[in-house]
Write an enzyme that holds these catalytic residues in place. Sequence first.
Site, PDB file in Angstrom:
ATOM      1  N   SER A 154       0.843  -1.189   0.000  1.00  0.00           N
ATOM      2  CA  SER A 154       0.000   0.000   0.000  1.00  0.00           C
ATOM      3  C   SER A 154       0.885   1.247   0.000  1.00  0.00           C
ATOM      4  CB  SER A 154      -0.971  -0.039   1.189  1.00  0.00           C
ATOM      5  OG  SER A 154      -1.983   0.927   1.024  1.00  0.00           O
ATOM      6  N   GLU A 179      -8.964  -5.510  -4.430  1.00  0.00           N
ATOM      7  CA  GLU A 179      -8.388  -4.481  -3.547  1.00  0.00           C
ATOM      8  C   GLU A 179      -9.464  -3.597  -2.928  1.00  0.00           C
ATOM      9  OE1 GLU A 179      -5.190  -4.035  -2.802  1.00  0.00           O
ATOM     10  OE2 GLU A 179      -3.982  -4.837  -4.429  1.00  0.00           O
ATOM     11  N   HIS A 238      -7.609  -5.643  -0.278  1.00  0.00           N
ATOM     12  CA  HIS A 238      -6.381  -4.914   0.037  1.00  0.00           C
ATOM     13  C   HIS A 238      -5.809  -5.398   1.371  1.00  0.00           C
ATOM     14  CE1 HIS A 238      -3.682  -1.516  -0.461  1.00  0.00           C
ATOM     15  NE2 HIS A 238      -3.976  -1.060   0.742  1.00  0.00           N
TER      16      HIS A 238
END
Length: 499
Positions: free
Chosen positions: A186, A303, A410
């Site tokens: 991320s 995600e 995610h």
Amino acid sequence: MNKMVVIETKSGKIQGYKEKGLDIFKGVPYGEPPIGDLRFSPPVAKRNWDDILDTTKYGSCAFQGYTQLEELTGKLKPESEDCLTLNIWTPAADNNKRPVMFWIHGGAFIMGSGIDPMYNGSTLAQRGDIVVVTINYRLGALGYLYIPGVTANVGQLDQILALEWVQENIELFGGDPSNVTIFGESAGGYAVVALPAIPAAKGLFHRVIAQSAPAIDPKVTKKPTKRLMRMLGIQKGDLNALREISPEKIIEAQNKLLAEDPTNLLAFRPLIDGDTLPIHPLKAFQNGNFGNIEFMIGTNLDEAKLFTALSPEISKMGDADGEKLLVGFLSRLGIDMNKSKVMIDTYRKARESEFSTEPKEIMNAIITDYVFRISTIKLLEAQSTHQKNTYNYLFTWPSPAFDGKLGACHALEIPFVFNTLDVPGMADFAGKNPETEAISKKIMDAWIAFARTGNPNHDGIPKWTPYDIEKRSTMLIGKEFEVAEKFLDKERAAWDDII
């Protein structure tokens, strides 16, 4: 806990401990506390100390901003501006030169820490006979305030100072300073993609693994800094006055600022300021500036679902209002109505044989691609023309949480990479059973192999072929590992004249 032999670093002596066949050091300072005149300034290397420093406990994490994810993950503590520390897991502090894996945590550049139990490096270090390093760096306004010519990207400069510490000291811990892989997820993925383009980072690492790196915004903006200073009653550019404000008040103002526009989660982020970061990383990759860096990058299939699955607006999307909401979302991205309808139709037709085509699923797929996958593909296209060891993965294992609503969302791959599936909360999020354990071992072995050789292949997976524009090979990582060519390619092509 058994305290171990003292190690004399370049700055002073430290004492860690032995556990499960590893030598472990926590809370090792690499920089002076960034307080007073050092707040918002480039970091300063830790000054030498005389006594033996106890490094058996984690140091404080950086001050944390708020996001809704805090409701799921909890808040890391303690927080302090005195946060420039790193943690080391090594099979032995000896003369063996092991590969070094240097982890940069995510959290939208406003939250997260190298002290998070999810990033415990024990299993990875032990399984791969490697050295694992995790770090803390300044976050939010304290790390990414932007006043041209005065302060910019000090959080990135923290990361660089920690990498310099590794170059100077890691040999003492059985590591090889000439074989350093930076990896992150991320915001950490964003960071490891940006670092090659920062001149001060040149030569400090040799390989990159970027997990779910969001698209790097090329726009340089002073708006968040100006808005923050107005909220605190400080005149434009008065850094000295801002240094007098408590960090708690700065974070409180930052939280209010971000709450005004929740879509601008990366308001405080690395910026292409022309000095510390002189060029957009994608442009530098396209130019072949990093042809000597072996590169692995990937995303997760779903995600966006970490952020949207529990959204009442999206979960209730039906066929009647679905297209209207989709077109409205795409218009906010600057895509006109005609192109939006073509894109939606492309996604619906391309996905009908393998995936759900409900409006909310199309919405999640488009958000996932816009924020993560398309920018990842652009980087792969750029680097693969200059570096043969360029690899792509797509993580497809679905989370069992919330009755499967999160999908392969995610951050889901992280406990597999570190084999921290037994950390509290991870069993519910990722699953803890023989199947997930087997997936984790294969992922660890691929990451370790890449860190050791620049090639992620190992005996436990099918042959993982490098990425190129013709075949677009992608390792699908789920219950089974499978290499696919041109996977989700029609969706990718739909963005060609947009991004």
